[in-house]
Design an enzyme around this catalytic site. Structure first.
Site, PDB file in Angstrom:
ATOM      1  CE  LYS A  13      -2.438  -1.177   3.972  1.00  0.00           C
ATOM      2  NZ  LYS A  13      -1.452  -2.263   3.984  1.00  0.00           N
ATOM      3  NE  ARG A  88      -3.968  -1.000  10.737  1.00  0.00           N
ATOM      4  CZ  ARG A  88      -2.525  -0.491  10.104  1.00  0.00           C
ATOM      5  NH1 ARG A  88      -2.913   0.143   9.269  1.00  0.00           N
ATOM      6  NH2 ARG A  88      -1.456  -1.864  10.048  1.00  0.00           N
ATOM      7  NE  ARG A 127       8.374  -3.375   5.670  1.00  0.00           N
ATOM      8  CZ  ARG A 127       6.945  -2.360   6.491  1.00  0.00           C
ATOM      9  NH1 ARG A 127       6.232  -3.062   5.362  1.00  0.00           N
ATOM     10  NH2 ARG A 127       6.683  -3.385   6.655  1.00  0.00           N
ATOM     11  NE  ARG A 160       6.810  -0.634   9.819  1.00  0.00           N
ATOM     12  CZ  ARG A 160       5.490  -1.015   9.623  1.00  0.00           C
ATOM     13  NH1 ARG A 160       5.846   0.273   7.588  1.00  0.00           N
ATOM     14  NH2 ARG A 160       5.015  -1.229   9.672  1.00  0.00           N
ATOM     15  NE  ARG A 171       2.982  -5.368  10.751  1.00  0.00           N
ATOM     16  CZ  ARG A 171       4.072  -5.095  11.009  1.00  0.00           C
ATOM     17  NH1 ARG A 171       5.245  -6.093  11.156  1.00  0.00           N
ATOM     18  NH2 ARG A 171       4.089  -4.082   9.145  1.00  0.00           N
TER      19      ARG A 171
END
Ligand code: ADP
Length: 217
Positions: A13, A88, A127, A160, A171
């Site tokens: 996204k 969300r 990531r 992160r 998540r």
């Protein structure tokens, strides 16, 4: 255009929203980024949100609503925006409708970025952000040259805090339980568009432009 991007963590996204912003000028509004900024600035709100985010749970709806209301009333969101990471859950979707109707505005589309579970895990666990350039990289998908470019420039490849395996699982679970029901919500409202979001950034972007019905810049 006023767009909501729906999709699991790692579905791309943020990447696609940034591209839309740079090509069409619709600002990317990411509640995750706004919350991380509050955490980094050490504001009261940030301190409150930090533990919740580190565990991969959802920050309280009223906190997020405050942030979104503020951001949507900004001048640059007048002609369009791309919401990334909001709404969300059902409450937030209803909140968004209220905020927009107060501004006498309507959404044009809710785009679901559809990606398989295996790819999501690789995108999230791999990531990294370059501490020097801020560039988003991935140890599985970026070329060795791209990774070296960062470290050769004296940068570090940072993860992160919430990109560790336990938090990622949570998540994804939170997404399935709280956010995925919004797919039906937007389908019922006639706003849902689906993009097959496995594949390269450029492939996904061109599919996205197609479902949005805009010409490429
Ligand atoms: P991702 O979608 O990759 O998990 P984000 O950057 O969108 O990452 O969000 C990171 C974290 O910020 C979430 O796990 C959650 O704790 C918090 N967050 C972001 N957006 C919202 C939201 N709309 N409502 C509640 N919490 C949010």
């Amino acid at each position: 255009m006023r767009i909501v991007l729906l999709g699991a963590p790692g579905s791309g996204k943020g990447t696609q929203a940034q591209q839309l912003q740079s090509d069409y000028g619709w600002p990317q509004i990411s509640t995750g980024d706004l919350l991380r900024k509050a955490v980094a600035a050490g504001t009261e709100l940030g301190l409150e949100a930090k533990a919740v985010m580190d565990a991969g749970n959802l920050v309280a709806d009223d906190v997020v609503l405050g942030i979104i209301k503020d951001r949507l009333s900004n001048h640059d969101a007048k002609t369009g925006f791309v919401l990334d990471g909001f709404p969300r859950n059902r409450t937030q979707a209803q909140d968004l409708e209220t905020v927009l109707s107060d501004l006498v505005k309507q959404l044009d589309a809710a785009v679901l970025m559809d990606v398989s579970f295996d790819i999501l895990m690789k995108r999230l666990t791999g990531r990294r952000t370059c501490s020097k350039t801020g560039k988003l990289l991935n140890v599985y998908f970026s070329s060795q040259e791209e990774l070296d470019e960062c470290t050769d420039a004296g940068g570090e490849l940072l993860m992160r805090v919430d990109d560790n395996e336990a938090t990622i699982r949570n998540r994804l679970q939170v997404y399935d339980q709280a956010t995925a029901p919004l797919i039906d919500h937007y389908r019922a409202g006639g706003l849902l568009r689906t993009v097959q979001a496995d594949g390269t950034r450029a492939e996904v972007y061109s599919r996205l432009l197609t479902v949005l019905g805009v010409v490429s810049q």
